[in-house]
Design a protein around this motif. Sequence first.
Motif, PDB file in Angstrom:
ATOM      1  N   ILE A 170       0.843  -1.138   0.006  1.00 48.08           N
ATOM      2  CA  ILE A 170       0.021  -0.110  -0.055  1.00 48.08           C
ATOM      3  C   ILE A 170       0.895   1.222  -0.131  1.00 48.08           C
ATOM      4  CG2 ILE A 170      -1.861   1.359   1.303  1.00 48.08           C
ATOM      5  CD1 ILE A 170      -2.596  -1.283   2.655  1.00 48.08           C
ATOM      6  N   THR A 171       0.829   2.061  -1.200  1.00 44.17           N
ATOM      7  CA  THR A 171       1.445   3.385  -1.101  1.00 44.17           C
ATOM      8  C   THR A 171       0.975   4.635  -0.967  1.00 44.17           C
ATOM      9  OG1 THR A 171       1.222   3.426  -3.581  1.00 44.17           O
ATOM     10  CG2 THR A 171       3.251   2.210  -2.669  1.00 44.17           C
ATOM     11  N   ASP A 172      -0.349   4.629  -0.976  1.00 44.34           N
ATOM     12  CA  ASP A 172      -1.307   5.620  -0.760  1.00 44.34           C
ATOM     13  C   ASP A 172      -2.900   5.059  -0.340  1.00 44.34           C
ATOM     14  OD1 ASP A 172      -1.909   8.358  -0.498  1.00 44.34           O
ATOM     15  OD2 ASP A 172      -2.650   8.399  -2.466  1.00 44.34           O
ATOM     16  N   VAL A 173      -3.459   5.784   0.486  1.00 40.96           N
ATOM     17  CA  VAL A 173      -4.946   5.572   0.749  1.00 40.96           C
ATOM     18  C   VAL A 173      -5.562   6.900   0.788  1.00 40.96           C
ATOM     19  CG1 VAL A 173      -6.486   4.735   2.340  1.00 40.96           C
ATOM     20  CG2 VAL A 173      -4.274   3.722   2.273  1.00 40.96           C
ATOM     21  N   THR A 174      -6.649   7.269  -0.066  1.00 37.35           N
ATOM     22  CA  THR A 174      -7.297   8.432  -0.250  1.00 37.35           C
ATOM     23  C   THR A 174      -8.808   8.251  -0.101  1.00 37.35           C
ATOM     24  OG1 THR A 174      -5.864   8.917  -1.747  1.00 37.35           O
ATOM     25  CG2 THR A 174      -7.478  10.380  -1.771  1.00 37.35           C
ATOM     26  N   ALA A 175      -9.228   9.220   0.954  1.00 36.37           N
ATOM     27  CA  ALA A 175     -10.713   8.898   1.133  1.00 36.37           C
ATOM     28  C   ALA A 175     -11.455   9.965  -0.063  1.00 36.37           C
ATOM     29  CB  ALA A 175     -11.043   9.753   2.673  1.00 36.37           C
ATOM     30  N   VAL A 176     -12.088   9.181  -0.593  1.00 38.43           N
ATOM     31  CA  VAL A 176     -12.808   9.926  -1.646  1.00 38.43           C
ATOM     32  C   VAL A 176     -14.219  10.347  -1.319  1.00 38.43           C
ATOM     33  CG1 VAL A 176     -11.488   8.659  -3.523  1.00 38.43           C
ATOM     34  CG2 VAL A 176     -13.760   7.748  -2.838  1.00 38.43           C
ATOM     35  N   ALA A 177     -14.964   9.645  -0.369  1.00 41.85           N
ATOM     36  CA  ALA A 177     -16.289   9.939  -0.023  1.00 41.85           C
ATOM     37  C   ALA A 177     -16.224   9.980   1.644  1.00 41.85           C
ATOM     38  CB  ALA A 177     -17.363   9.307  -0.469  1.00 41.85           C
ATOM     39  N   TYR A 178     -16.661  11.089   2.189  1.00 38.89           N
ATOM     40  CA  TYR A 178     -16.552  11.068   3.647  1.00 38.89           C
ATOM     41  C   TYR A 178     -17.761  12.186   4.186  1.00 38.89           C
ATOM     42  CZ  TYR A 178     -13.417  14.695   2.964  1.00 38.89           C
ATOM     43  OH  TYR A 178     -12.395  15.629   2.350  1.00 38.89           O
TER      44      TYR A 178
END
Length: 162
Positions: free
Chosen positions: A98-106
């Motif tokens: 895992i190199t990146d985790v982005t919250a796209v909806a919150y």
Amino acid sequence: MHALKKNRPLRRVVLASAATVSGLVMLLSLKPHTLPEVAAAPAPAASGGATAGSGTTGSPSGGSSSGHTTGTRTVTGRTVQTRWGPVQVRVTLKNGRITDVTAVAYPSDNPRDQEINSYALPQLRREALAAQSASIDAVSGASYTSQGYIGSLQSALDSAGR
């Protein structure tokens, strides 16, 4: 003997029975707590052309189907409906890490949601990158967002074969 000091066992039995029945009725009227993801309806199709169940928004730039992929792959997890709104994350994997985790909806409908998520989302991202999995701790004060984030992250990792 005074009238209030008389021994009245029937009155005591009636009062004790009424109190017991009242307590039982109140206890049975409580609703059990259910987790938002269990009670959520199936999510509609996510933006980007992928369905919420599939989770894949990008194609791998190389690799095999054995679960150990090479190259870079971006996968979007399912939308998890929480009490305060939907939560969805997008994970980027490079050579299986895992190199990146982005919250796209919150949830961000009100200033309180924005305040909570401004500190919770970066903390959840750091933990996911450090753990290299969805086995992370929830953020205190953002338990619903944390549950949604972890659920969406796990579904993205499942879709990626991790």
